[in-house]
Design a protein around this motif. Structure first.
Motif, short mmCIF file in Angstrom:
data_model
loop_
_atom_site.label_atom_id
_atom_site.label_comp_id
_atom_site.label_asym_id
_atom_site.label_seq_id
_atom_site.Cartn_x
_atom_site.Cartn_y
_atom_site.Cartn_z
N LYS A 1 0.80 -1.24 0.00
CA LYS A 1 0.00 0.00 0.00
C LYS A 1 0.82 1.28 0.00
CE LYS A 1 -4.06 -2.02 2.03
NZ LYS A 1 -5.14 -1.89 2.96
N ARG A 2 2.10 1.19 0.36
CA ARG A 2 2.91 2.39 0.45
C ARG A 2 3.22 2.93 -0.95
NH1 ARG A 2 8.69 1.78 1.96
NH2 ARG A 2 9.41 3.71 1.09
N PRO A 3 2.99 4.23 -1.19
CA PRO A 3 3.17 4.76 -2.54
C PRO A 3 4.63 4.76 -3.02
CG PRO A 3 2.31 6.45 -1.05
CD PRO A 3 2.44 5.20 -0.27
N LYS A 4 5.59 4.80 -2.12
CA LYS A 4 7.00 4.86 -2.52
C LYS A 4 7.64 3.49 -2.72
CE LYS A 4 7.56 9.33 -2.26
NZ LYS A 4 7.97 10.15 -3.36
N THR A 5 6.91 2.42 -2.49
CA THR A 5 7.44 1.07 -2.68
C THR A 5 7.61 0.81 -4.17
OG1 THR A 5 6.35 0.28 -0.70
CG2 THR A 5 7.00 -1.38 -2.27
N ALA A 6 8.67 0.12 -4.53
CA ALA A 6 8.86 -0.27 -5.93
C ALA A 6 7.67 -1.12 -6.36
CB ALA A 6 10.16 -1.05 -6.07
N GLN A 7 7.21 -0.92 -7.57
CA GLN A 7 6.00 -1.59 -8.02
C GLN A 7 6.14 -3.11 -8.09
OE1 GLN A 7 2.89 -0.08 -8.41
NE2 GLN A 7 4.16 1.32 -7.22
N LEU B 1 7.94 -4.99 -6.03
CA LEU B 1 7.83 -5.46 -4.65
C LEU B 1 6.39 -5.39 -4.17
CD1 LEU B 1 9.09 -6.43 -2.00
CD2 LEU B 1 9.61 -4.04 -1.47
N ALA B 2 5.69 -4.33 -4.53
CA ALA B 2 4.28 -4.20 -4.15
C ALA B 2 3.44 -5.32 -4.77
CB ALA B 2 3.74 -2.84 -4.59
N MET B 3 3.71 -5.64 -6.04
CA MET B 3 2.96 -6.71 -6.70
C MET B 3 3.26 -8.07 -6.06
SD MET B 3 3.18 -9.41 -9.10
CE MET B 3 4.85 -9.17 -9.58
N ARG B 4 4.55 -8.34 -5.77
CA ARG B 4 4.90 -9.61 -5.14
C ARG B 4 4.26 -9.72 -3.76
NH1 ARG B 4 9.65 -8.22 -7.95
NH2 ARG B 4 10.62 -7.26 -6.14
N SER B 5 4.17 -8.60 -3.05
CA SER B 5 3.52 -8.60 -1.73
C SER B 5 2.04 -8.94 -1.86
CB SER B 5 3.67 -7.23 -1.08
OG SER B 5 5.03 -6.92 -0.88
N ARG B 6 1.38 -8.38 -2.87
CA ARG B 6 -0.04 -8.67 -3.09
C ARG B 6 -0.26 -10.15 -3.43
NH1 ARG B 6 0.31 -4.22 -6.60
NH2 ARG B 6 0.19 -2.33 -5.35
N VAL B 7 0.66 -10.68 -4.22
CA VAL B 7 0.55 -12.10 -4.59
C VAL B 7 0.60 -12.96 -3.34
CG1 VAL B 7 1.78 -14.03 -5.68
CG2 VAL B 7 1.47 -11.89 -6.93
N VAL B 8 1.55 -12.71 -2.46
CA VAL B 8 1.70 -13.53 -1.25
C VAL B 8 0.50 -13.32 -0.32
CG1 VAL B 8 3.12 -13.89 0.82
CG2 VAL B 8 4.21 -13.60 -1.41
N LEU B 9 0.02 -12.09 -0.21
CA LEU B 9 -1.16 -11.85 0.65
C LEU B 9 -2.37 -12.62 0.14
CD1 LEU B 9 -0.76 -8.02 1.34
CD2 LEU B 9 -0.68 -9.86 3.04
N LEU B 10 -2.60 -12.60 -1.17
CA LEU B 10 -3.73 -13.32 -1.73
C LEU B 10 -3.54 -14.83 -1.61
CD1 LEU B 10 -4.42 -11.13 -4.91
CD2 LEU B 10 -5.83 -11.29 -2.84
N ALA B 11 -2.30 -15.28 -1.76
CA ALA B 11 -2.03 -16.72 -1.62
C ALA B 11 -2.27 -17.16 -0.18
CB ALA B 11 -0.60 -17.02 -2.04
N ALA B 12 -1.97 -16.31 0.78
CA ALA B 12 -2.18 -16.64 2.19
C ALA B 12 -3.67 -16.72 2.51
CB ALA B 12 -1.51 -15.61 3.08
N GLU B 13 -4.49 -16.03 1.73
CA GLU B 13 -5.94 -16.10 1.91
C GLU B 13 -6.50 -17.42 1.35
OE1 GLU B 13 -7.68 -12.69 0.05
OE2 GLU B 13 -6.75 -11.29 1.46
N GLY B 14 -5.66 -18.18 0.67
CA GLY B 14 -6.10 -19.47 0.14
C GLY B 14 -6.54 -19.43 -1.30
N LEU C 1 11.27 -11.78 -1.55
CA LEU C 1 10.43 -10.89 -2.35
C LEU C 1 11.17 -9.62 -2.77
CD1 LEU C 1 7.07 -11.14 -0.40
CD2 LEU C 1 7.84 -12.47 -2.36
N VAL C 2 12.22 -9.27 -2.06
CA VAL C 2 12.97 -8.05 -2.35
C VAL C 2 13.81 -8.27 -3.60
CG1 VAL C 2 14.67 -6.43 -1.43
CG2 VAL C 2 13.02 -7.50 0.10
#
Length: 165
Positions: A25-31, A33-46, A78-79
């Motif tokens: 969600k942070r605007p200054k994060t590299a895109q 890294l932000a996408m990989r974070s979203r992937v892992v968050l959604l994967a953790a939701e099952g 992820l980095v």
């Protein structure tokens, strides 16, 4: 018919979850890294890799790779890794030495350092001196204050001009 083996379950610690949410969600994060974070968050939701790929508009390969990197290395996976190529040749000591000479001294035969004179003094290349100066916004040849030249003909000219008045 489903392809591939069964997905490895992905569970997040509270700290990892908080960090992944911050990165996504942070605007200054590299895109990336932000996408990989979203992937892992959604994967953790099952969610399945297909659903994640469709929702984030990425390929199945990307989703699988992000998931596996997190499983293997955690958040460090992820980095972004350093890109291949030549390694850094200038040490911090070299940079510090160039900055100290530029800002705290002048050459014996001139009013300010040039890339050539500083290169000769330090043993570094002219391009390296230029990169250091550019990185620190230094331009010794554009001094905002007047510096009296130590050049003997210039001194004679100044003395001669002063006596003409």
């Amino acid at each position: 018919m489903a392809k591939g083996g069964p997905l490895t379950s992905l569970s997040l610690t509270a700290e990892d979850h908080a960090q992944l949410v911050a990165w996504s969600k942070r605007p200054k994060t590299a895109q990336g890294l932000a996408m990989r974070s979203r992937v892992v968050l959604l994967a953790a939701e099952g969610r399945s890799n297909t659903m994640i790929a469709s929702q984030l508009s990425v390929t199945l390969h990307t989703v699988g790779k992000c998931r596996q990197r997190y499983l293997d290395l955690g958040l460090d996976g992820l980095v972004d890794e350093p890109l291949p190529g030549t390694s850094r040749k200038l040490s911090d000591q070299d940079v510090e030495r160039v900055l100290a000479l530029t800002l705290e001294s002048t050459p014996a035969d001139a009013t300010h350092w040039s890339t050539r004179s500083l290169s000769k003094q330090t043993g570094l290349g002219r391009a390296s001196i230029q990169r250091i100066w550019r990185a620190f916004s230094l331009a010794p040849h554009r001094s905002g204050t007047f510096k009296l030249s130590k050049d003997p003909p210039f001194l004679d000219m100044v003395v001669g001009f002063h006596t003409c008045e």
